[in-house]
Every structure is written in structure tokens, then in C-alpha cells.
Design an enzyme around this catalytic site. Structure first.
Site, PDB file in Angstrom:
ATOM      1  N   ARG A 128       7.887  37.919  -8.141  1.00 45.51           N
ATOM      2  CA  ARG A 128       7.855  36.811  -8.460  1.00 45.51           C
ATOM      3  C   ARG A 128       6.393  37.636  -8.515  1.00 45.51           C
ATOM      4  O   ARG A 128       5.678  37.595  -7.662  1.00 45.51           O
ATOM      5  CB  ARG A 128       7.556  35.848  -7.726  1.00 45.51           C
ATOM      6  CG  ARG A 128       8.773  34.723  -7.166  1.00 45.51           C
ATOM      7  CD  ARG A 128       8.735  33.745  -7.478  1.00 45.51           C
ATOM      8  NE  ARG A 128      10.011  33.187  -7.067  1.00 45.51           N
ATOM      9  CZ  ARG A 128      10.515  32.024  -7.743  1.00 45.51           C
ATOM     10  NH1 ARG A 128       9.688  31.946  -8.286  1.00 45.51           N
ATOM     11  NH2 ARG A 128      11.720  31.490  -7.348  1.00 45.51           N
ATOM     12  N   GLY A 153      14.045  29.348 -12.904  1.00 46.06           N
ATOM     13  CA  GLY A 153      13.286  29.877 -13.814  1.00 46.06           C
ATOM     14  C   GLY A 153      13.968  31.524 -13.227  1.00 46.06           C
ATOM     15  O   GLY A 153      14.695  32.397 -13.744  1.00 46.06           O
ATOM     16  N   THR A 154      14.457  31.443 -12.037  1.00 43.77           N
ATOM     17  CA  THR A 154      14.572  33.093 -11.521  1.00 43.77           C
ATOM     18  C   THR A 154      16.245  32.998 -12.099  1.00 43.77           C
ATOM     19  O   THR A 154      17.140  34.111 -12.645  1.00 43.77           O
ATOM     20  CB  THR A 154      15.324  32.869  -9.338  1.00 43.77           C
ATOM     21  OG1 THR A 154      14.571  32.096  -8.995  1.00 43.77           O
ATOM     22  CG2 THR A 154      16.338  33.305  -9.566  1.00 43.77           C
ATOM     23  N   ASP A 182      18.810  37.686  -5.369  1.00 42.16           N
ATOM     24  CA  ASP A 182      17.684  38.041  -4.462  1.00 42.16           C
ATOM     25  C   ASP A 182      18.478  38.838  -3.530  1.00 42.16           C
ATOM     26  O   ASP A 182      19.047  38.080  -2.667  1.00 42.16           O
ATOM     27  CB  ASP A 182      16.378  37.881  -4.382  1.00 42.16           C
ATOM     28  CG  ASP A 182      17.292  35.867  -4.246  1.00 42.16           C
ATOM     29  OD1 ASP A 182      17.395  35.987  -2.806  1.00 42.16           O
ATOM     30  OD2 ASP A 182      16.029  35.342  -4.739  1.00 42.16           O
ATOM     31  N   LYS A 191      15.001  40.994  -7.933  1.00 40.41           N
ATOM     32  CA  LYS A 191      13.677  40.268  -8.032  1.00 40.41           C
ATOM     33  C   LYS A 191      12.439  39.909  -8.057  1.00 40.41           C
ATOM     34  O   LYS A 191      12.579  40.701  -6.342  1.00 40.41           O
ATOM     35  CB  LYS A 191      14.271  38.620  -8.220  1.00 40.41           C
ATOM     36  CG  LYS A 191      13.236  37.346  -8.631  1.00 40.41           C
ATOM     37  CD  LYS A 191      14.637  36.429  -8.144  1.00 40.41           C
ATOM     38  CE  LYS A 191      13.384  35.608  -7.184  1.00 40.41           C
ATOM     39  NZ  LYS A 191      13.731  34.023  -6.610  1.00 40.41           N
ATOM     40  N   ARG A 243      12.301  26.315   1.885  1.00 39.57           N
ATOM     41  CA  ARG A 243      12.031  27.679   1.377  1.00 39.57           C
ATOM     42  C   ARG A 243      10.511  28.067   1.665  1.00 39.57           C
ATOM     43  O   ARG A 243       9.787  29.297   1.521  1.00 39.57           O
ATOM     44  CB  ARG A 243      11.510  27.719  -0.309  1.00 39.57           C
ATOM     45  CG  ARG A 243      13.083  27.946  -0.484  1.00 39.57           C
ATOM     46  CD  ARG A 243      12.503  27.649  -2.449  1.00 39.57           C
ATOM     47  NE  ARG A 243      12.601  25.775  -2.851  1.00 39.57           N
ATOM     48  CZ  ARG A 243      12.516  25.825  -3.934  1.00 39.57           C
ATOM     49  NH1 ARG A 243      12.924  26.240  -4.724  1.00 39.57           N
ATOM     50  NH2 ARG A 243      11.649  24.082  -3.917  1.00 39.57           N
ATOM     51  N   ASP A 298       0.710  -0.842   0.203  1.00 39.51           N
ATOM     52  CA  ASP A 298       0.176  -0.252   0.095  1.00 39.51           C
ATOM     53  C   ASP A 298       0.373   1.250   0.320  1.00 39.51           C
ATOM     54  O   ASP A 298      -0.147   2.578  -0.348  1.00 39.51           O
ATOM     55  CB  ASP A 298      -0.854  -0.022   1.285  1.00 39.51           C
ATOM     56  CG  ASP A 298       0.158  -0.129   2.271  1.00 39.51           C
ATOM     57  OD1 ASP A 298       1.119  -0.529   2.610  1.00 39.51           O
ATOM     58  OD2 ASP A 298      -0.861   0.038   3.425  1.00 39.51           O
ATOM     59  N   GLY A 299       2.055   1.069   0.233  1.00 37.94           N
ATOM     60  CA  GLY A 299       3.120   2.250  -0.245  1.00 37.94           C
ATOM     61  C   GLY A 299       3.939   2.781   1.248  1.00 37.94           C
ATOM     62  O   GLY A 299       5.153   3.380   1.329  1.00 37.94           O
ATOM     63  N   GLU A 300       2.993   2.258   2.011  1.00 41.23           N
ATOM     64  CA  GLU A 300       3.436   2.612   3.475  1.00 41.23           C
ATOM     65  C   GLU A 300       5.409   1.600   3.753  1.00 41.23           C
ATOM     66  O   GLU A 300       5.493   1.225   2.593  1.00 41.23           O
ATOM     67  CB  GLU A 300       3.230   1.405   5.056  1.00 41.23           C
ATOM     68  CG  GLU A 300       2.163   2.416   4.637  1.00 41.23           C
ATOM     69  CD  GLU A 300       1.197   1.564   6.051  1.00 41.23           C
ATOM     70  OE1 GLU A 300       1.301   0.681   6.512  1.00 41.23           O
ATOM     71  OE2 GLU A 300       0.210   2.174   6.708  1.00 41.23           O
TER      72      GLU A 300
HETATM   73  C1  R5P Z   1      14.474  31.820  -3.702  1.00 40.32           C
HETATM   74  O1  R5P Z   1      14.558  32.323  -2.901  1.00 40.32           O
HETATM   75  C2  R5P Z   1      16.152  31.006  -3.456  1.00 40.32           C
HETATM   76  O2  R5P Z   1      16.650  31.364  -3.340  1.00 40.32           O
HETATM   77  C3  R5P Z   1      15.802  30.364  -5.506  1.00 40.32           C
HETATM   78  O3  R5P Z   1      16.011  31.452  -6.114  1.00 40.32           O
HETATM   79  C4  R5P Z   1      14.636  30.043  -5.558  1.00 40.32           C
HETATM   80  O4  R5P Z   1      14.091  28.844  -4.789  1.00 40.32           O
HETATM   81  C5  R5P Z   1      15.077  29.362  -7.398  1.00 40.32           C
HETATM   82  O5  R5P Z   1      14.217  29.027  -7.998  1.00 40.32           O
HETATM   83  P1  R5P Z   1      13.600  28.426  -9.278  1.00 40.32           P
HETATM   84  O6  R5P Z   1      14.820  28.065 -10.217  1.00 40.32           O
HETATM   85  O7  R5P Z   1      12.179  27.759  -9.550  1.00 40.32           O
HETATM   86  O8  R5P Z   1      13.197  29.993 -10.078  1.00 40.32           O
END
Ligand code: R5P
Length: 332
Positions: free
Chosen positions: A212, A246-247, A187, A210, A114, A55-57
């Protein structure tokens, strides 16, 4: 026990028995890293025989006696994060019930880091919750590396050692003999660490602003501004985590738009969520240097990704903790 590797680290004699003998238990989240740590220390890995019920346990059965020993469980809580965490909790419980004298959870990548604060009302602080579970399950100490936020150390009510891979990343970048290097903080959260990296590389700092724009969309990143010398420079972007990519991709684009010559990403934890590697391959990025705190499968390796090993650092820290010697000395 699995294998009996030749050690590259020398042990001090009597001190090493204060907590019983050193034992290494490998969880299944990063077996390769555990094997490398075993090679560095010369301490064989104990097989926890992790298996799953239909069952995944998760179930474990530690294969050697742990009674009276100083046990280090190596289990970064990386993808699949919830399974890795649950396996860690169950391993810790098994070790406590097996009368280990002291148990250290070695968590080079700490999942949920995070989510270390509430950014909106009625949100959880999942990092604190995970830290509670880890100590509740039986960890007497925790060994961490490049936490998303330093304050997370304080979430654990047991002693912690917080390592950094910065010297390893810096040594690799120094070998590249970049002529005119700038270190970029993508950031505000990375600023203090980027300052340290800039000192290690004897380079000026660049700050990126930066945001979001769509907080619920993990891929949405917007670069509003940057301050510092970028034109015709080799820019080293420091990150703790690359998840969607993305960052770093947006930062790399902005740096190239501002005239950067090369863009190198230096990052400790290659989370590399689905799509991230493809995004990095298409980005104006010359190299992405990461560590093996999280396993990087063969299909994700190769240009632009280079993987450095943190096993020697973790092995040295484990031996120092075992022998009651300073860990901070490693970073002076
Ligand atoms: C954010 O505060 C972290 O330092 C990274 O910038 C972030 O977790 C990177 O995430 P992603 O690669 O999805 O942009």
C-alpha cells in the site's frame, strides 16, 4: 422464542445437558445467519428485544429465561461495527446477569481484526482491546471464523474455537470443474491459508507481492511482483476480507495482464464498503465467491457475487461445543 424449526443436526442425549439446555440468542447484526443456524439446529431463536433510546443508546431485554442454560449469542461484529460491538457487550452483560450457565459469543466476522498489531509507533492494538471487552462483558467462550491473523485467537483469555470456511469455498470451486487451477495469495498474510486452499484444490500456488504505497489511503494498492504459474490458468484468489475491493481488483488486473484465463475471488468476509461492489462489477473478475458471515443485501448480490452459507458449519460447531465434542474434527 421465535419459531420452532426442524433440526437437520442430531443431538447426542445426556451430553447435551452438561451445560444446561442449548439456547440461541440472535443479535441484530446478521439475523438471517442466526435464522439459518436456528433451522440447522432446530433450536428456536431467543428474541433479545434490542431497541434504541432516543439518544442512540442501545437497550436489550432477553425475552426468555436463560438461567442455567448454555447460551450462544450470534453477533458478527460487522457494519455498523461499533454498534454491533456495543450491542454484543450489552447482550453478554444481560446474559451474565440472567444467570446463564455458560455464554459463548459466536462472532463469525470479528471487526477491528485488521488492527491486530502496531505498524507505527503510538498506534493502538484495537483487536486486543475488543477481545478484552468481549471477555470482560461476560463471554465464557468465543467461536470465530477465518480471523485476519491466527494470533488474534490468543487475544482472548477464554477458550476459543477458530473455524474456517475454506472447505465450503473449495467445494464450490471444485464444482466449477476448472481445468487448470492456480491458487493465488494476494499478500504475505494470506500465504498460509492459500497453501491450505491449494492442497484442497490440488493446485499450485501463486504469490503476489502487494503493498500500500499510501498507508493512510485504504484504497491505494500496488502490485509489485508475482511468482508462480498464471499464463492460461484459472486463478483462484484467496482473501479473508474484501473491504474497498482495491486489493482483489488490482490482483485480478495483474493476473489478467500476465495471461490468466479466468479470475475467481474466494473470500470469507464480504465487508463490501461503499463503492466496492461497483469496483468488482467493473473489474476483470469472473466471479466473487463470499460467505454470509456478514449480511449481503439483495442489491449487492448477483453477478459477479455469489454468496455461500456458513450456517451449517456454525450450527455443527455450536452443537459440538454444547456437547463437549471435538470441533477440530470438522476440519480433518
Ligand atoms: C489485508 O491484509 C487483507 O487481507 C485484505 O487484503 C484487505 O483487508 C482487503 O481490503 P481492500 O478490499 O480494501 O483492499
Amino acid at each position: 422464542m421465535i419459531g420452532r424449526p426442524l433440526p437437520t443436526i442430531e443431538f447426542a442425549d445426556e451430553a447435551s445437558l452438561a451445560w444446561g439446555e442449548l439456547r440461541l440468542v440472535a443479535g441484530s447484526s446478521n439475523l438471517e445467519l442466526a435464522r439459518l443456524i436456528s433451522e440447522e439446529t432446530g433450536v428456536p431463536l431467543t428474541d433479545p428485544r434490542v431497541r434504541r433510546f432516543p439518544d442512540g443508546e442501545i437497550d436489550v431485554k432477553i425475552q426468555d429465561s436463560m438461567r442455567g442454560h448454555d447460551v450462544f449469542v450470534i453477533q458478527p461484529t460487522c457494519h455498523p461495527v461499533n454498534d454491533s460491538l456495543m450491542e454484543l457487550f450489552i447482550l453478554l452483560d444481560a446474559l451474565r446477569r440472567a444467570s446463564a450457565r455458560r455464554i459463548t459469543a459466536v462472532i463469525p466476522y470479528f471487526g477491528y481484526a485488521r488492527k491486530e498489531r502496531k505498524s507505527q509507533p503510538r498506534e493502538p492494538i484495537s483487536a486486543k482491546l475488543m477481545a478484552n471487552f468481549i471477555t470482560l462483558a461476560g463471554a465464557d467462550r468465543v467461536l470465530l471464523m477465518d480471523l485476519h491473523a491466527d494470533a488474534i485467537e490468543g487475544f482472548f483469555d477464554v477458550p476459543t474455537d477458530h473455524l474456517t470456511a475454506q472447505k465450503i469455498l473449495a467445494a464450490y470451486i471444485r464444482e466449477r470443474q476448472l481445468a487448470n487451477c492456480s491458487v493465488v495469495a494476494p499478500d504475505a498474510g494470506v500465504a498460509k491459508r492459500a497453501e491450505h486452499m491449494a492442497r484442497l484444490l490440488n493446485a499450485p500456488l501463486v504469490f503476489v507481492y502487494k503493498r500500500r504505497p499510501e498507508p493512510e489511503d485504504d484504497e491505494s494498492v500496488e502490485i509489485l511482483d508475482m511468482a508462480g504459474d498464471v499464463e492460461s490458468r484459472d486463478c483462484v484468489v484467496l482473501e479473508d476480507i474484501i473491504s474497498t475491493g482495491g486489493t482483489v481488483v488490482e490482483v485480478a488486473r495483474a493476473l489478467k495482464d500476465h495471461g490468466a484465463r479466468h479470475v475467481i475471488i474466494a473470500c470469507t468476509h464480504p465487508v463490501l464498503a461503499p463503492g466496492a461492489v461497483e469496483r468488482l462489477r467493473e473489474a476483470p473478475v469472473d466471479e466473487v465467491v463470499v460467505t454470509n458471515s456478514i449480511p449481503v443485501p439483495p442489491e449487492k448480490r448477483g453477478p459477479p457475487i455469489t454468496v455461500l452459507s456458513v450456517a451449517p458449519l456454525l450450527a455443527e460447531a455450536i452443537v459440538r461445543v454444547h456437547e463437549n465434542r471435538s470441533v477440530s474434527e470438522l476440519f480433518r
